[in-house]
Design a protein around this motif. Structure first.
Motif, PDB file in Angstrom:
ATOM      1  N   GLY A  74      36.394  51.843  42.751  1.00 19.51           N
ATOM      2  CA  GLY A  74      36.401  52.545  44.027  1.00 19.51           C
ATOM      3  C   GLY A  74      36.661  51.638  45.213  1.00 19.51           C
ATOM      4  N   GLY A  75      36.196  50.394  45.134  1.00 25.45           N
ATOM      5  CA  GLY A  75      36.396  49.453  46.234  1.00 25.45           C
ATOM      6  C   GLY A  75      37.846  49.068  46.445  1.00 25.45           C
ATOM      7  N   SER A  76      38.678  49.314  45.450  1.00 34.08           N
ATOM      8  CA  SER A  76      40.103  48.958  45.559  1.00 34.08           C
ATOM      9  C   SER A  76      40.931  50.046  46.232  1.00 34.08           C
ATOM     10  CB  SER A  76      40.678  48.680  44.167  1.00 34.08           C
ATOM     11  OG  SER A  76      40.769  49.885  43.408  1.00 34.08           O
ATOM     12  N   LEU A  77      40.354  51.216  46.444  1.00 37.25           N
ATOM     13  CA  LEU A  77      41.134  52.351  46.947  1.00 37.25           C
ATOM     14  C   LEU A  77      41.830  52.092  48.284  1.00 37.25           C
ATOM     15  CD1 LEU A  77      38.809  55.333  45.924  1.00 37.25           C
ATOM     16  CD2 LEU A  77      40.941  54.592  44.842  1.00 37.25           C
ATOM     17  N   PRO A  78      41.169  51.426  49.260  1.00 41.71           N
ATOM     18  CA  PRO A  78      41.872  51.188  50.530  1.00 41.71           C
ATOM     19  C   PRO A  78      43.065  50.243  50.394  1.00 41.71           C
ATOM     20  CG  PRO A  78      39.495  50.981  50.793  1.00 41.71           C
ATOM     21  CD  PRO A  78      39.762  51.012  49.331  1.00 41.71           C
ATOM     22  N   PHE A  79      43.151  49.534  49.286  1.00 39.40           N
ATOM     23  CA  PHE A  79      44.210  48.529  49.120  1.00 39.40           C
ATOM     24  C   PHE A  79      45.155  48.888  47.983  1.00 39.40           C
ATOM     25  CE2 PHE A  79      39.984  46.575  49.875  1.00 39.40           C
ATOM     26  CZ  PHE A  79      40.115  46.345  51.233  1.00 39.40           C
ATOM     27  N   VAL A  80      45.191  50.164  47.617  1.00 39.87           N
ATOM     28  CA  VAL A  80      45.936  50.556  46.435  1.00 39.87           C
ATOM     29  C   VAL A  80      47.426  50.239  46.557  1.00 39.87           C
ATOM     30  CG1 VAL A  80      46.326  52.917  47.251  1.00 39.87           C
ATOM     31  CG2 VAL A  80      46.259  52.445  44.808  1.00 39.87           C
ATOM     32  N   HIS A  81      47.953  50.258  47.776  1.00 42.64           N
ATOM     33  CA  HIS A  81      49.383  49.973  47.951  1.00 42.64           C
ATOM     34  C   HIS A  81      49.702  48.491  47.770  1.00 42.64           C
ATOM     35  CE1 HIS A  81      50.315  54.055  49.139  1.00 42.64           C
ATOM     36  NE2 HIS A  81      49.365  54.026  50.050  1.00 42.64           N
ATOM     37  N   ASP A  82      48.666  47.648  47.762  1.00 42.20           N
ATOM     38  CA  ASP A  82      48.869  46.212  47.575  1.00 42.20           C
ATOM     39  C   ASP A  82      48.707  45.790  46.121  1.00 42.20           C
ATOM     40  OD1 ASP A  82      49.183  45.893  50.351  1.00 42.20           O
ATOM     41  OD2 ASP A  82      47.012  45.765  50.627  1.00 42.20           O
ATOM     42  N   LEU A  83      48.398  46.734  45.241  1.00 42.90           N
ATOM     43  CA  LEU A  83      48.152  46.397  43.840  1.00 42.90           C
ATOM     44  C   LEU A  83      49.466  46.265  43.084  1.00 42.90           C
ATOM     45  CD1 LEU A  83      45.196  48.833  43.014  1.00 42.90           C
ATOM     46  CD2 LEU A  83      45.059  46.411  43.610  1.00 42.90           C
ATOM     47  N   MET A  86      49.212  43.370  37.468  1.00 40.30           N
ATOM     48  CA  MET A  86      48.019  42.708  36.951  1.00 40.30           C
ATOM     49  C   MET A  86      46.721  43.321  37.477  1.00 40.30           C
ATOM     50  SD  MET A  86      45.425  40.301  37.337  1.00 40.30           S
ATOM     51  CE  MET A  86      45.834  39.156  38.668  1.00 40.30           C
ATOM     52  N   PRO A  87      46.564  43.515  38.790  1.00 39.64           N
ATOM     53  CA  PRO A  87      45.352  44.195  39.270  1.00 39.64           C
ATOM     54  C   PRO A  87      45.193  45.598  38.700  1.00 39.64           C
ATOM     55  CG  PRO A  87      46.458  43.089  41.085  1.00 39.64           C
ATOM     56  CD  PRO A  87      47.388  43.041  39.913  1.00 39.64           C
ATOM     57  N   ALA A  88      46.294  46.316  38.527  1.00 39.61           N
ATOM     58  CA  ALA A  88      46.221  47.663  37.965  1.00 39.61           C
ATOM     59  C   ALA A  88      45.659  47.625  36.553  1.00 39.61           C
ATOM     60  CB  ALA A  88      47.598  48.322  37.978  1.00 39.61           C
ATOM     61  N   TRP A  89      46.086  46.637  35.775  1.00 40.16           N
ATOM     62  CA  TRP A  89      45.562  46.489  34.422  1.00 40.16           C
ATOM     63  C   TRP A  89      44.070  46.168  34.452  1.00 40.16           C
ATOM     64  CZ3 TRP A  89      47.128  48.124  30.001  1.00 40.16           C
ATOM     65  CH2 TRP A  89      48.491  48.263  29.725  1.00 40.16           C
ATOM     66  N   VAL A  90      43.669  45.259  35.322  1.00 36.01           N
ATOM     67  CA  VAL A  90      42.262  44.861  35.399  1.00 36.01           C
ATOM     68  C   VAL A  90      41.381  46.048  35.753  1.00 36.01           C
ATOM     69  CG1 VAL A  90      40.590  43.443  36.668  1.00 36.01           C
ATOM     70  CG2 VAL A  90      42.768  42.453  35.934  1.00 36.01           C
ATOM     71  N   LEU A  91      41.784  46.799  36.767  1.00 36.90           N
ATOM     72  CA  LEU A  91      40.984  47.948  37.187  1.00 36.90           C
ATOM     73  C   LEU A  91      40.942  49.021  36.103  1.00 36.90           C
ATOM     74  CD1 LEU A  91      42.217  48.175  40.880  1.00 36.90           C
ATOM     75  CD2 LEU A  91      39.976  47.407  40.096  1.00 36.90           C
ATOM     76  N   SER A  92      42.031  49.189  35.365  1.00 33.57           N
ATOM     77  CA  SER A  92      42.036  50.168  34.282  1.00 33.57           C
ATOM     78  C   SER A  92      41.108  49.741  33.151  1.00 33.57           C
ATOM     79  CB  SER A  92      43.459  50.348  33.746  1.00 33.57           C
ATOM     80  OG  SER A  92      44.306  50.882  34.741  1.00 33.57           O
ATOM     81  N   CYS A 135      41.256  59.668  40.276  1.00 26.51           N
ATOM     82  CA  CYS A 135      42.194  60.612  40.878  1.00 26.51           C
ATOM     83  C   CYS A 135      42.718  60.095  42.223  1.00 26.51           C
ATOM     84  CB  CYS A 135      41.521  61.967  41.077  1.00 26.51           C
ATOM     85  SG  CYS A 135      41.257  62.903  39.554  1.00 26.51           S
ATOM     86  N   LEU A 136      41.803  59.561  43.032  1.00 24.44           N
ATOM     87  CA  LEU A 136      42.213  58.991  44.313  1.00 24.44           C
ATOM     88  C   LEU A 136      43.157  57.810  44.109  1.00 24.44           C
ATOM     89  CD1 LEU A 136      38.800  59.121  46.226  1.00 24.44           C
ATOM     90  CD2 LEU A 136      40.903  60.303  46.887  1.00 24.44           C
ATOM     91  N   LEU A 137      42.866  56.997  43.098  1.00 16.56           N
ATOM     92  CA  LEU A 137      43.717  55.842  42.808  1.00 16.56           C
ATOM     93  C   LEU A 137      45.134  56.283  42.463  1.00 16.56           C
ATOM     94  CD1 LEU A 137      43.645  52.718  42.441  1.00 16.56           C
ATOM     95  CD2 LEU A 137      43.166  53.129  40.031  1.00 16.56           C
ATOM     96  N   LEU A 138      45.257  57.315  41.637  1.00 20.06           N
ATOM     97  CA  LEU A 138      46.582  57.797  41.235  1.00 20.06           C
ATOM     98  C   LEU A 138      47.307  58.481  42.391  1.00 20.06           C
ATOM     99  CD1 LEU A 138      45.715  59.207  37.698  1.00 20.06           C
ATOM    100  CD2 LEU A 138      47.181  57.252  38.208  1.00 20.06           C
ATOM    101  N   TRP A 139      46.567  59.223  43.199  1.00 15.34           N
ATOM    102  CA  TRP A 139      47.192  59.915  44.329  1.00 15.34           C
ATOM    103  C   TRP A 139      47.663  58.924  45.393  1.00 15.34           C
ATOM    104  CZ3 TRP A 139      44.440  61.386  49.201  1.00 15.34           C
ATOM    105  CH2 TRP A 139      45.281  62.059  50.082  1.00 15.34           C
ATOM    106  N   LEU A 140      46.791  58.002  45.770  1.00 10.30           N
ATOM    107  CA  LEU A 140      47.135  57.037  46.818  1.00 10.30           C
ATOM    108  C   LEU A 140      48.262  56.108  46.391  1.00 10.30           C
ATOM    109  CD1 LEU A 140      43.530  56.133  48.065  1.00 10.30           C
ATOM    110  CD2 LEU A 140      45.248  57.504  49.257  1.00 10.30           C
ATOM    111  N   SER A 141      48.371  55.875  45.083  1.00 11.33           N
ATOM    112  CA  SER A 141      49.443  55.002  44.592  1.00 11.33           C
ATOM    113  C   SER A 141      50.772  55.741  44.484  1.00 11.33           C
ATOM    114  CB  SER A 141      49.068  54.427  43.226  1.00 11.33           C
ATOM    115  OG  SER A 141      48.984  55.454  42.255  1.00 11.33           O
ATOM    116  N   GLY A 142      50.740  57.061  44.680  1.00 11.17           N
ATOM    117  CA  GLY A 142      51.965  57.838  44.611  1.00 11.17           C
ATOM    118  C   GLY A 142      52.376  58.233  43.207  1.00 11.17           C
ATOM    119  N   GLU A 143      51.506  57.992  42.217  1.00  6.15           N
ATOM    120  CA  GLU A 143      51.838  58.327  40.836  1.00  6.15           C
ATOM    121  C   GLU A 143      51.900  59.836  40.627  1.00  6.15           C
ATOM    122  OE1 GLU A 143      52.466  56.448  37.992  1.00  6.15           O
ATOM    123  OE2 GLU A 143      52.682  54.723  39.318  1.00  6.15           O
ATOM    124  N   VAL A 144      51.003  60.558  41.284  1.00 12.78           N
ATOM    125  CA  VAL A 144      50.966  62.022  41.173  1.00 12.78           C
ATOM    126  C   VAL A 144      50.703  62.608  42.554  1.00 12.78           C
ATOM    127  CG1 VAL A 144      50.233  62.122  38.762  1.00 12.78           C
ATOM    128  CG2 VAL A 144      48.533  61.937  40.551  1.00 12.78           C
TER     129      VAL A 144
END
Length: 237
Positions: A74-83, A86-92, A135-144
């Motif tokens: 959840g702490g990564s949500l404000p910075f999702v566009h900077d991921l 590698m960070p995406a894998w770690v968070l997953s 869900c927020l992570l996927l939405w903010l990243s533009g995946e869905v």
């Protein structure tokens, strides 16, 4: 209880402070992780009257550990566009670890005979937090699209509806179907947050998982309506 929460906050900071720089996230990442932990702290502190065991128990400690892992996501949500990848894998991986622990806390509660409405509720609310953050992570990243937020908001909307129609707030009997679909939902969202899938496959996978979740809520709603005069089930598991 407060000792456990303090230990959880210390553990969260101990991981978030070095993890942020390792993922090339701003220094405020740890602060947002603390904010993302607040729902867990709130749920842990409320409805303690439902906790019937003499001690808090290992199952609730595992659920609290899950909440720490979810706060890292959840702490990564404000910075999702900077991921990047590698960070995406770690968070997953962190999210999947929290998913695995979801099966451990219930097993411990049953093994130790410490099942309680409080523990079931705490576990269920952490499932809700997990789904909402992913869900927020996927939405903010533009995946869905924004429709994915429905998966994260179904439980809160269900609770609000229970204030309008009290029979929706009656306890439900234990359901393996409910737990399995929830685990599938979190698992699909976690996989879709990795670089493994991209649009349109992400939307197809998340849409299928959302359909299962809607089916589960529909089954529960129909059951509650048919038992609206007898007080519902025996527990919230």
């Amino acid at each position: 209880m407060l000792t456990h929460l303090l230990a959880a906050v210390c553990a969260l900071l101990a991981v978030a402070l070095p993890l942020g720089p390792a993922l090339d996230l701003p220094g405020t990442y740890a602060v947002f992780c603390l904010l993302a932990f607040m729902p867990a702290a709130w749920f842990a502190l409320t409805r303690l009257d439902l906790h019937r065991a003499p001690e808090w128990g290992h199952a609730n400690r595992v659920t609290l550990l899950r909440s720490v892992l979810l706060a890292l996501v959840g702490g990564s949500l404000p910075f999702v566009h900077d991921l990047d990848a590698m960070p995406a894998w770690v968070l997953s991986v962190i999210a999947v670890t929290a998913l695995v622990l979801d099966g451990v806390d219930g097993w411990l509660a049953r093994r130790q005979g410490l099942c309680s409405p409080y523990g079931a509720r705490f576990d269920m609310e952490m499932d809700t937090v997990a789904i909402l953050y992913l869900c927020l992570l996927l939405w903010l990243s533009g995946e869905v699209g924004e429709w994915v937020l429905l998966a994260g908001l179904l439980r809160p909307l269900f609770v609000v509806a229970g204030r309008v129609w009290p029979w929706l707030d009656n306890p439900l009997p234990f359901s393996q179907r409910r737990r399995l679909i929830c685990m599938v939902q979190v698992g699909v969202l976690a996989v879709c947050a990795t670089p493994l899938l991209g649009p349109p496959l992400t939307g197809v996978a998340v849409g299928a998982a959302l359909a299962l979740l809607l089916f589960s809520f529909t089954v529960d709603t129909v059951w509650l309506h048919s038992h609206r005069h007898d007080g519902g089930g025996t527990n919230n598991g």
